[in-house]
Design an enzyme around this catalytic site. Structure first.
Site, mmCIF file in Angstrom:
data_model
loop_
_atom_site.group_PDB
_atom_site.id
_atom_site.type_symbol
_atom_site.label_atom_id
_atom_site.label_comp_id
_atom_site.label_asym_id
_atom_site.label_seq_id
_atom_site.Cartn_x
_atom_site.Cartn_y
_atom_site.Cartn_z
ATOM 1 N N GLU A 288 42.377 35.869 38.344
ATOM 2 C CA GLU A 288 41.607 36.030 39.770
ATOM 3 C C GLU A 288 40.192 36.017 39.818
ATOM 4 O O GLU A 288 39.622 35.615 40.662
ATOM 5 C CB GLU A 288 42.382 36.830 40.751
ATOM 6 C CG GLU A 288 42.104 38.277 40.202
ATOM 7 C CD GLU A 288 43.019 39.110 41.079
ATOM 8 O OE1 GLU A 288 44.056 38.699 41.807
ATOM 9 O OE2 GLU A 288 42.840 40.421 41.247
ATOM 10 N N ASN A 378 42.075 51.199 46.137
ATOM 11 C CA ASN A 378 41.583 49.938 46.622
ATOM 12 C C ASN A 378 42.625 48.949 47.306
ATOM 13 O O ASN A 378 42.412 48.400 48.155
ATOM 14 C CB ASN A 378 40.841 49.183 45.480
ATOM 15 C CG ASN A 378 39.619 50.012 44.754
ATOM 16 O OD1 ASN A 378 39.115 50.479 45.597
ATOM 17 N ND2 ASN A 378 39.400 49.963 43.612
ATOM 18 N N GLY A 382 45.820 41.504 42.920
ATOM 19 C CA GLY A 382 46.826 40.567 42.261
ATOM 20 C C GLY A 382 47.390 40.862 41.268
ATOM 21 O O GLY A 382 48.184 40.225 40.537
#
Lengths: 499, 499
Positions: A288, A378, A382
């Site tokens: 990603e 956070n 992904g």
């Protein structure tokens, strides 16, 4: 002016200042902004929205690709602009607002936000704010250093605001591959069968009539905040590489490995950096985000190509990347995050997924998000898209944090983002636990002896032995399962006092 | 004899007794057996292996589709034949051996076992034991009431033992659709774009030379052990149907809904049964198992067709099904569980996933497997395949168990199989919590007020209020998070004494 950047002359009349564009928003709207791991985020509108909120109420639901740079998340949160936020963030000020309950944060798999918008499970995007390097003659928006959810936002938004960033070189054009799946249930297969493949268009298609504003900016992405590797990340990289060498030797993959995914951050970046000294050749990435390490591996020739949704580099590496863009353009593809992370594609390609754990327990459950089980760091990002659907799912972590006061290996994870069903291999600087085909009781021994810091092994062994007295598939002493976290809060360390 | 069942004459010489076939096994082997939710399991070899183990050591790794019928799992476990077991079971005697640590149980997503065998992450299958209705002239094995992992086992096993069950009618031929994905990383898209579609062959292809034995049996599948619905399951069904009506009204799906998946067991069966009184028409199922309710819905005409990997019916419904097989054959497809549960297909079709929770917490994390956080019930089965990748993920549970002594809604799930990221809707007999787009703090209020039993709401509210004092994205009082489970063990109830 800007003819090379705005190639549809009629759109010139949409040029305006960020302050003017900020008037297109209304209190309560849902806003989709470009930006993924500090790359390709809008540079002007966040500040303009903060300015507007000084004078009138402006509370928005803010959806992005992933984290924004330029402190935008923190500035907007502090100004009260962000009422709801999804699907990921990494800003200290926003994090405080989330953990105090002032901002509602919906922590999502990065492949799923687009799907939920499309299905109507989330309220539709009213306004999209997209950073671009150019608008083509037919109205196509050429993204900058990330794609994220931008194409989905543009598809859905009533008004599209384009930020043309002059600091993003026009040479980025051609890097992107924009493909969106059709709505369900009448959807065909995603025709992507290898990491190299381009299946879409080089720009985000939009009816030019929906482009409501064009704002010119000229400032760079925030540089990556990954730290340099250290002895511990080097040790982790060594264990991972030795494991992968074993997989090649066992015939489970060739010397090109399988397509690699690596999560954002210092440890994953260091592990990939370590691959420079590995025997693997002609590797591919299907990830990603590309960090400095990916560029280094492209330069060393070991990485044949890299597919991702974003490129997040240090300032120095960014300059190197821009200076050599012609060369990289043939070997990098930037896709919508829905495609970079799509379960269908990740499962088909057989990704090796490498992600960072905050903590994991002796049975292989992983916490990626919650400090002390309660406070958001956070977000899951992904990691779930890749860990669940890839061929191999590795999680890496240093064995301790806070100078040894926190053990990353605990009796029971205080929050579970990745269950025992989705975790194949755990790695710390001390070693690697290969959990494939093992029952929980077998995993516990391996994890304690291979991964835990030696200072914590005796108390992990004692916990496990006491848990065994109660029996079960996954033995626990429920009264003590989370006591380490509680002890850290009261005593400042997870270490038990000497008996 | 058996010419209609064994259509390749040369194979007649492989006919032998189960006792003879049992000699093909050696201690330490990995065995793949047909059978999925008590359907299509081998009837003779399990008993023959038990008999053989009376005289000599015979410890096997046993891999199946899912649970076996005929007490086979329990008999083999009690005889010490089962050293390792995956990926699912539901037998009381085996469960005891698992929880005592005598049998190593690897609890897997049902779509993943085949992938792990193919990748070499698990040791390869030495012997496959497959129940069939017939062997075709070209050596194809026609499965009976389930497909499960049988095709994968046959592909990999050095020796294949076929049990021809005369009690399984030949008319089952044509029901199955056998398709296996190619090995990764060079795999194309799975060409299945609607639930009806047939993409493979009607029998499992095998080199006849690998058929080492054919054993004749003549006994039926164990009947389903789903209980009839009651007032609480009716109430759950009512909430689910009202929710789905709302989805149709909001335009998020048509009156045919999206393809339905429903887990095994009493509650899911009752919810599907409740659909008979619903306004939905032309529905389809894309599930892993069809229970009585699916046949009822096919009969009522509301269900246009059903795709699954297994059919598990009550004795009465089984007879009805067999008597009307010609009619059902056009409307039912049985697939390998890798395809019925495949993330690629489930995501593409946009399944509505309906699965049963053992317990869930106030933030939406679901425990599907572990009683009291430690003791295995059955396994995760396919719930994760569907909940993660479907368009809508619903989990249902009665609000209390053991006459009210256990609350299914707890402060913190004592084991997490489905994380907050994968759960859209929670339902008990009291009501429904639609968690889509909500942050954990918002979910908590809904779950407590809509789903928890009224007797437990005050203490859930008190827990949540105390947790809020510590703040965080997901507030908890770690010292008390699992105290309800501990209290049940010591006091026999999760209810707090009146203050």
């Amino acid at each position: 002016m800007y003819e090379d950047r705005i190639r549809r002359p009629a759109l010139m009349e949409k040029l305006m200042s960020a302050e003017q564009a900020a008037k297109l928003f209304a209190d309560g709207m849902t806003v989709g902004m470009s930006g993924f791991t500090r790359a390709g985020d809008a540079k002007a509108l966040p500040a303009a929205l903060v300015e507007r909120a000084r004078h009138e109420p402006l509370r928005l639901t803010l959806i992005t690709g992933a984290s924004l740079g330029n402190d935008s998340d923190g500035l907007m949160a502090s100004a009260g602009v962000v009422a709801r936020r999804l699907p990921f963030q990494s800003d200290a000020a926003l994090r405080r607002k989330i953990n105090s309950g002032e901002v509602m944060f919906i922590d999502q798999h990065l492949s799923e936000t687009a799907e939920q918008l499309r299905s109507g499970d989330l309220a539709p995007v009213d306004v999209a704010v997209i950073e671009a390097v150019a608008i083509t003659a037919d109205g196509g928006i050429v993204p900058s250093m990330s794609v994220g959810n931008s194409a989905n936002f543009v598809l859905q938004a009533k008004k599209v605001i384009v930020e043309i960033n002059l600091a993003a070189p026009l040479a980025l054009e051609g890097l992107h591959d924009i493909y969106l799946p059709a709505p369900r249930p009448r959807r065909g297969a995603i025709p992507l069968i290898n990491a190299w493949q381009r299946i879409g268009t080089s720009a985000i298609q939009v009816d030019p009539a929906r482009i409501a504003a064009i704002v010119i900016t000229d400032s760079p992405d925030s540089p990556s905040n990954a730290l340099p590797g250290d002895a511990e990340t080097d040790a982790i990289a060594g264990h991972v590489i030795a494991f992968l060498e074993g997989e090649v030797k066992a015939g489970r993959m060739g010397p090109e490995l399988l397509p690699l995914q690596a999560g954002i951050g210092t440890i994953a970046n260091a592990v990939l950096h370590g691959l420079i000294d590995s025997p693997f050749r002609d590797m591919t990435m299907y990830s990603e985000v590309l960090q400095d390490s990916a560029i280094e591996l492209l330069d060393s020739g070991q990485l044949a190509m890299a597919s991702a949704s974003s490129i997040t580099l240090s300032a120095k590496m960014h300059q190197h990347f821009i200076d050599n863009l012609e060369r990289y353009r043939q070997r990098i593809v930037l896709r919508p995050q829905e495609i970079s992370n799509h379960p269908e594609v990740v499962r088909r390609l057989g990704i090796i997924a490498l992600n960072t754990a905050l903590e994991f327990d002796i049975y292989g459950n992983v916490n990626s998000t919650h400090v002390g089980g309660t406070h958001m760091m956070n977000g899951i990002g992904g990691s779930g898209d890749f860990a669940r659907n890839g061929q191999l799912s590795l999680f890496v972590s240093k064995s301790v944090a806070k100078g040894g006061a926190i053990s990353s290996v605990v009796p029971m994870a205080s929050h579970v983002d990745h269950t025992e069903h989705d975790v194949d291999v755990l790695v710390t600087e001390w070693g690697l636990a290969d959990l494939r085909g093992l029952a929980p009781r077998e995993r516990a021994v391996l994890i304690i002896e291979n991964c835990a810091h030696p200072d914590y092994r005796p108390q992990l062994r004692a916990y496990y032995e006491e848990a065994l007295l109660g029996g079960g598939q996954t033995p626990h002493v429920l009264e003590k399962a989370l006591s380490w976290h509680a002890r850290y809060k009261t005593a400042g360390t997870m270490l038990q006092p000497a008996a």
